[in-house]
Design a protein around this motif. Structure first.
Motif, PDB file in Angstrom:
ATOM      1  N   PRO A 247      -6.423 -36.204  20.656  1.00  0.00           N
ATOM      2  CA  PRO A 247      -6.461 -34.998  21.491  1.00  0.00           C
ATOM      3  C   PRO A 247      -5.102 -34.307  21.604  1.00  0.00           C
ATOM      4  CG  PRO A 247      -7.700 -36.773  22.527  1.00  0.00           C
ATOM      5  CD  PRO A 247      -6.996 -37.379  21.348  1.00  0.00           C
ATOM      6  N   THR A 248      -4.026 -35.109  21.590  1.00  0.00           N
ATOM      7  CA  THR A 248      -2.691 -34.514  21.676  1.00  0.00           C
ATOM      8  C   THR A 248      -2.433 -33.585  20.500  1.00  0.00           C
ATOM      9  OG1 THR A 248      -1.847 -36.459  22.827  1.00  0.00           O
ATOM     10  CG2 THR A 248      -0.232 -35.008  21.808  1.00  0.00           C
ATOM     11  N   MET A 249      -2.798 -34.037  19.301  1.00  0.00           N
ATOM     12  CA  MET A 249      -2.598 -33.210  18.120  1.00  0.00           C
ATOM     13  C   MET A 249      -3.503 -31.980  18.140  1.00  0.00           C
ATOM     14  SD  MET A 249      -0.180 -34.167  16.284  1.00  0.00           S
ATOM     15  CE  MET A 249       0.948 -35.542  16.155  1.00  0.00           C
ATOM     16  N   PHE A 250      -4.708 -32.118  18.688  1.00  0.00           N
ATOM     17  CA  PHE A 250      -5.587 -30.954  18.797  1.00  0.00           C
ATOM     18  C   PHE A 250      -4.988 -29.914  19.735  1.00  0.00           C
ATOM     19  CE2 PHE A 250      -8.748 -28.890  21.552  1.00  0.00           C
ATOM     20  CZ  PHE A 250      -9.291 -28.006  20.632  1.00  0.00           C
ATOM     21  N   ILE A 251      -4.462 -30.361  20.859  1.00  0.00           N
ATOM     22  CA  ILE A 251      -3.857 -29.435  21.821  1.00  0.00           C
ATOM     23  C   ILE A 251      -2.697 -28.680  21.168  1.00  0.00           C
ATOM     24  CG2 ILE A 251      -2.553 -29.294  23.981  1.00  0.00           C
ATOM     25  CD1 ILE A 251      -4.220 -31.691  24.964  1.00  0.00           C
ATOM     26  N   GLU A 252      -1.871 -29.403  20.411  1.00  0.00           N
ATOM     27  CA  GLU A 252      -0.745 -28.758  19.743  1.00  0.00           C
ATOM     28  C   GLU A 252      -1.227 -27.784  18.668  1.00  0.00           C
ATOM     29  OE1 GLU A 252       2.285 -31.310  18.336  1.00  0.00           O
ATOM     30  OE2 GLU A 252       2.607 -32.310  20.252  1.00  0.00           O
ATOM     31  N   THR A 253      -2.290 -28.144  17.954  1.00  0.00           N
ATOM     32  CA  THR A 253      -2.811 -27.264  16.911  1.00  0.00           C
ATOM     33  C   THR A 253      -3.386 -25.991  17.509  1.00  0.00           C
ATOM     34  OG1 THR A 253      -3.349 -29.191  15.557  1.00  0.00           O
ATOM     35  CG2 THR A 253      -4.394 -27.114  14.966  1.00  0.00           C
ATOM     36  N   ARG A 254      -4.148 -26.141  18.576  1.00  0.00           N
ATOM     37  CA  ARG A 254      -4.714 -24.957  19.234  1.00  0.00           C
ATOM     38  C   ARG A 254      -3.604 -24.062  19.780  1.00  0.00           C
ATOM     39  NH1 ARG A 254      -6.605 -24.618  24.771  1.00  0.00           N
ATOM     40  NH2 ARG A 254      -7.609 -22.597  25.040  1.00  0.00           N
ATOM     41  N   ALA A 255      -2.557 -24.673  20.327  1.00  0.00           N
ATOM     42  CA  ALA A 255      -1.418 -23.896  20.824  1.00  0.00           C
ATOM     43  C   ALA A 255      -0.729 -23.163  19.678  1.00  0.00           C
ATOM     44  CB  ALA A 255      -0.435 -24.817  21.543  1.00  0.00           C
ATOM     45  N   LEU A 256      -0.610 -23.833  18.532  1.00  0.00           N
ATOM     46  CA  LEU A 256       0.017 -23.219  17.359  1.00  0.00           C
ATOM     47  C   LEU A 256      -0.786 -22.008  16.888  1.00  0.00           C
ATOM     48  CD1 LEU A 256       2.114 -23.373  15.004  1.00  0.00           C
ATOM     49  CD2 LEU A 256       0.469 -24.827  13.817  1.00  0.00           C
ATOM     50  N   LEU A 257      -2.098 -22.164  16.770  1.00  0.00           N
ATOM     51  CA  LEU A 257      -2.939 -21.055  16.336  1.00  0.00           C
ATOM     52  C   LEU A 257      -2.920 -19.910  17.349  1.00  0.00           C
ATOM     53  CD1 LEU A 257      -6.011 -23.050  14.954  1.00  0.00           C
ATOM     54  CD2 LEU A 257      -4.395 -21.687  13.615  1.00  0.00           C
ATOM     55  N   HIS A 258      -2.871 -20.251  18.622  1.00  0.00           N
ATOM     56  CA  HIS A 258      -2.833 -19.209  19.649  1.00  0.00           C
ATOM     57  C   HIS A 258      -1.525 -18.421  19.565  1.00  0.00           C
ATOM     58  CE1 HIS A 258      -4.169 -17.327  23.374  1.00  0.00           C
ATOM     59  NE2 HIS A 258      -2.928 -17.425  23.812  1.00  0.00           N
ATOM     60  N   ARG A 259      -0.426 -19.120  19.296  1.00  0.00           N
ATOM     61  CA  ARG A 259       0.858 -18.412  19.128  1.00  0.00           C
ATOM     62  C   ARG A 259       0.808 -17.494  17.919  1.00  0.00           C
ATOM     63  NH1 ARG A 259       3.002 -23.486  20.679  1.00  0.00           N
ATOM     64  NH2 ARG A 259       3.368 -24.052  18.496  1.00  0.00           N
ATOM     65  N   TRP A 260       0.216 -17.959  16.846  1.00  0.00           N
ATOM     66  CA  TRP A 260       0.068 -17.095  15.670  1.00  0.00           C
ATOM     67  C   TRP A 260      -0.764 -15.859  16.002  1.00  0.00           C
ATOM     68  CZ3 TRP A 260      -1.256 -21.371  11.507  1.00  0.00           C
ATOM     69  CH2 TRP A 260      -0.083 -22.056  11.187  1.00  0.00           C
ATOM     70  N   LEU A 261      -1.783 -16.037  16.822  1.00  0.00           N
ATOM     71  CA  LEU A 261      -2.614 -14.905  17.220  1.00  0.00           C
ATOM     72  C   LEU A 261      -1.814 -13.884  18.013  1.00  0.00           C
ATOM     73  CD1 LEU A 261      -5.335 -13.461  17.606  1.00  0.00           C
ATOM     74  CD2 LEU A 261      -5.749 -14.952  19.555  1.00  0.00           C
ATOM     75  N   LEU A 262      -1.008 -14.360  18.955  1.00  0.00           N
ATOM     76  CA  LEU A 262      -0.215 -13.448  19.779  1.00  0.00           C
ATOM     77  C   LEU A 262       0.829 -12.719  18.951  1.00  0.00           C
ATOM     78  CD1 LEU A 262       0.390 -15.523  23.044  1.00  0.00           C
ATOM     79  CD2 LEU A 262      -1.402 -13.854  22.554  1.00  0.00           C
ATOM     80  N   VAL A 263       1.377 -13.388  17.952  1.00  0.00           N
ATOM     81  CA  VAL A 263       2.418 -12.777  17.128  1.00  0.00           C
ATOM     82  C   VAL A 263       1.832 -11.777  16.142  1.00  0.00           C
ATOM     83  CG1 VAL A 263       4.161 -13.235  15.357  1.00  0.00           C
ATOM     84  CG2 VAL A 263       4.013 -14.707  17.357  1.00  0.00           C
ATOM     85  N   THR A 264       0.728 -12.142  15.488  1.00  0.00           N
ATOM     86  CA  THR A 264       0.168 -11.281  14.441  1.00  0.00           C
ATOM     87  C   THR A 264      -0.893 -10.320  14.946  1.00  0.00           C
ATOM     88  OG1 THR A 264      -1.575 -12.872  13.850  1.00  0.00           O
ATOM     89  CG2 THR A 264       0.562 -13.134  12.783  1.00  0.00           C
ATOM     90  N   GLY A 265      -1.681 -10.750  15.936  1.00  0.00           N
ATOM     91  CA  GLY A 265      -2.780  -9.920  16.403  1.00  0.00           C
ATOM     92  C   GLY A 265      -3.901  -9.788  15.400  1.00  0.00           C
ATOM     93  N   LEU A 266      -3.903 -10.610  14.359  1.00  0.00           N
ATOM     94  CA  LEU A 266      -4.905 -10.496  13.306  1.00  0.00           C
ATOM     95  C   LEU A 266      -6.268 -10.989  13.779  1.00  0.00           C
ATOM     96  CD1 LEU A 266      -2.896 -11.681  10.169  1.00  0.00           C
ATOM     97  CD2 LEU A 266      -3.544  -9.344  10.776  1.00  0.00           C
ATOM     98  N   ALA A 267      -7.289 -10.189  13.498  1.00  0.00           N
ATOM     99  CA  ALA A 267      -8.649 -10.605  13.833  1.00  0.00           C
ATOM    100  C   ALA A 267      -9.040 -11.836  13.038  1.00  0.00           C
ATOM    101  CB  ALA A 267      -9.618  -9.460  13.553  1.00  0.00           C
ATOM    102  N   LEU A 268      -8.466 -11.992  11.839  1.00  0.00           N
ATOM    103  CA  LEU A 268      -8.763 -13.164  11.014  1.00  0.00           C
ATOM    104  C   LEU A 268      -8.314 -14.448  11.704  1.00  0.00           C
ATOM    105  CD1 LEU A 268      -9.686 -14.393   8.312  1.00  0.00           C
ATOM    106  CD2 LEU A 268      -7.379 -14.015   7.458  1.00  0.00           C
ATOM    107  N   VAL A 269      -7.135 -14.417  12.321  1.00  0.00           N
ATOM    108  CA  VAL A 269      -6.636 -15.584  13.041  1.00  0.00           C
ATOM    109  C   VAL A 269      -7.523 -15.875  14.247  1.00  0.00           C
ATOM    110  CG1 VAL A 269      -4.660 -16.584  14.260  1.00  0.00           C
ATOM    111  CG2 VAL A 269      -4.278 -15.126  12.272  1.00  0.00           C
TER     112      VAL A 269
END
Length: 682
Positions: A247-269
């Protein structure tokens, strides 16, 4: 307790044996035999006593006619197994008592500084063990297990504690060399920790690399079905299962993807993140479907381990759709305490809500519903009518206001004033649509028209043309509100520090804004015709408003309609480029998936749900066919085999979702055959 010098001494002996092996291979085998036997004896007798017993062993081995390579291999295997045993024995589990409490303490006796030295020593050796069976894997895996059992070792890797840049590069190189020898095969035998998961704990950058690799693979495949791909591709499935096991790695992965979303704003992300969370939830609830045994699946943690933030909200979001749950959801995100926390990071309730887009779609349906909606649509909605009997005590505006509030919160999570402004605008545009529907309904009632069908008689054609133009006028009004709101909100929040962190959201939010009118297509099917549906879909996919192919008539077109910014009076498909055609087809596929998912909650019987899906498909099929025909015309086969295969697979799946759309079955079959032919020719 084993010390680091003792272990590194064993590594040194192993390195010496490997060096001797390389030297002796250049000599004659007969000359190397005596020396190799002697070295083997010295390895077994660490005190190097040259007594009679050693000489007897030398003679015995010689008489047994051992060949030099066999002796060398025995030496290496013995030393590697010794090192592995020593390292494994350093990991212990014990109960630590503090005052009246007891804590289970699991870890290695080596410190994190010791682990750095172990990694470097192992990296120097493991590459030289290639060609000696599984010795390299045995050694590297043993070192990795020790290292990740040492507290906080991985925080040494970013090198915040190391000043020498050369030393930093050396450590990173050593870790990389060690990781490349870990096997990539996925196995859950004997409940051992998968090697992929071990590599993530040793170096979190490998986790980022694995996730980025999957994301990049999907970027060039717009029609990929992620849910199925995650299940069918074993390398992707192993990544998902490893994240479920940690679960720790999942939380970090979801946080990573969310940061990418905020930075890029891409609908694909955003789409990838949504599917990623959906798959994780599915594995947690149905582990055996993903190759996890019943015994291991029963030991998986509860959902709060994976979603530690706003877990109370998760229970609603992951649960069945209903108007009552929606009101509770809207109430929870509108509470004063929630409004004070204007965050959009991965810990926020907003970050969790955007991973469950069915609720946004449901809100769009409620926004354009004419009357109060009961807890379930039941059989009352099976014919697609928006007129649903009132069975709830709340007044109709309550649902519409709640829908507008939820949509406004998703589109503008950090500004309460912007939310209030958007709520008012959405309610006004909803009332405008209701007025259009009521006028059309009254005219039909006066003329006692029959229900429209696909037999295009003169009366139906006139009604459809009128509906197309009326829908275009309404979309122009909706678009004007969109542009006005975004211009206002941009100026209003430009100086806000919170807004700086959401600079990449505009593109995604505009796409979400354009999808609001799709609630009409899903919930008000009796008040819109086929061409009007095409207009809604094309606007949601591209942001452009279609124009009728008929010549403009001054009698039917007043000044407001002439101000609509549309293409010239030609077939819209002739003006549609490949990017827009791809976006249109993808929109229909995702919309049908959403409707299929929602139908499970919104209807009592399976038959009612299938009819609901059928009616949405019936309105969207013409637009989908036009988009795919345009793609074939523009040379979709030039985009590669995978894109063609994905498109063909998605189209076949779409055909069988709900009930098949018999009026256009032949067109769909012709397209599938055309795609199959192109695939066979590649």
């Amino acid at each position: 307790m084993t010390t680091v010098p003792e272990v590194t001494d064993l590594f040194a002996r192993l390195a010496s044996q490997l060096k001797t092996l390389n030297q002796e291979q250049k000599q004659e085998e007969e000359e190397a035999l005596d020396h190799s036997i002697s070295m083997f004896n010295q390895s077994l007798n660490l005190n190097n006593n040259e007594d009679s017993r050693v000489r007897v062993l030398d003679t015995a081995l010689s008489l047994m006619c051992f060949r030099a390579p066999q002796v060398f291999n025995s030496v290496l295997e013995c030393l590697v197994q010794t090192i592995v045993t020593v390292l494994s024995s350093s990991i212990s589990c014990q109960v630590f008592r503090f005052q009246k409490d007891e804590v289970l303490q699991v870890g290695s006796s080596f410190s994190r500084q010791d682990c750095t030295e172990l990694v470097e020593a192992c990296a120097d050796i493991v590459g030289k063990l290639e060609g000696h069976g599984v010795l390299a894997q045995m050694l590297s895996c043993a070192v990795v297990r020790v290292v990740i059992s040492a507290s906080c070792y991985r925080y040494l890797l970013p090198s915040a504690l190391v000043l020498d840049s050369k030393s930093i590069d050396g450590r990173s190189t050593a870790v990389s060399q060690l990781l490349c020898h870990l096997p990539r095969e996925f196995s859950l035998e004997n409940h051992e920790i998968p090697f992929r998961l071990l590599s993530w704990y040793l170096d979190p950058l490998t986790l980022k690399h694995d996730v980025l690799e999957i994301l990049q693979d999907t970027m060039g495949r717009p029609f990929i079905c992620l849910n199925e791909e995650f299940h069918e591709r074993m390398d992707w499935r192993s990544t998902i299962v490893c994240l479920v096991l940690s679960p720790t790695m999942f939380i970090e992965t979801r946080a990573l993807l969310h940061r990418w979303l905020l930075v890029t704003g891409l609908a694909l992300v955003q789409e990838f993140l949504t599917k990623f969370v959906s798959v994780i939830v599915d594995v947690i609830s149905r582990p055996t479907r993903w190759g996890i045994s019943v015994e291991l699946g029963s030991k998986l943690p509860f959902s709060n381990a994976y979603f530690p933030y706003n877990h109370h909200l998760l229970r609603t979001l992951a649960g069945p759709l209903s108007s009552e749950s929606f009101l509770q959801l809207t109430s929870s995100v509108s509470e004063p305490a929630a409004l004070k926390i204007r965050r959009i990071d991965h810990k926020s309730s907003w970050a969790l809500a955007i991973n469950f887009p069915d609720w946004f779609c449901f809100a769009s349906i409620l926004l354009f519903s004419e009357e109060s909606v009961p807890d379930n649509f039941h059989s009352k909605f099976k014919l697609g009518t928006a007129r649903i009997e009132r069975t709830h005590d709340l007044e109709p505006p309550s649902y519409r206001a709640a829908a507008a509030r939820y949509i406004a919160w998703i589109l503008s999570p950090i500004s309460k004033s912007n939310q209030d402004l958007l709520v008012d605008s959405l309610i006004k545009i909803s009332e405008s649509w209701m007025l259009k529907c009521s006028v059309s309904h009254d005219k039909e009632a006066d003329k006692k028209q029959k229900k429209p069908n696909f037999h295009h008689d003169k009366d139906y054609t006139l009604k459809e043309e009128h509906d197309f133009r009326a829908t275009g006028l309404w979309l122009k009004e909706f678009q004007d509100i969109c542009m006005w709101y975004w211009n206002y909100s941009t100026v209003n929040t430009i100086a806000s520090c919170e807004a700086k962190s959401s600079c990449g959201l505009n593109f995604k939010q505009n796409q979400l804004f354009r999808r609001i009118p799709l609630g009409i297509l899903i919930g008000c099917l009796n008040h819109i015709y086929e061409d009007g549906c095409q207009m809604l879909l094309h606007y949601a996919a591209t942001g452009r408003i279609l124009q009728s192919t008929e010549k403009k008539s001054t009698k039917l077109m007043h000044a407001k309609w002439s101000s609509v910014e549309c293409e010239e009076s030609v077939r819209w498909t002739d003006k549609c480029n490949k990017r827009e055609a791809v976006a249109g087809a993808c929109l229909v596929f995702s919309l049908t998936d959403a409707v299929e998912s929602m139908s499970v909650s919104l209807f009592e019987t399976e038959e009612s749900g299938l009819q609901f899906i059928f009616r949405v498909k019936l309105r969207a099929c013409k637009y989908l066919i036009n988009c795919i025909k345009r793609l074939i015309q523009l040379g979709i086969d030039e985009d590669g085999v995978m894109v063609l295969m994905d498109l063909s697979t998605r189209l076949v799946k779409w055909k069988h979702q709900g009930q098949e759309v018999s009026p256009v079955d032949k067109d769909i079959d012709d397209i599938i055959n055309s795609l199959t032919h192109k695939l066979s020719s590649l």
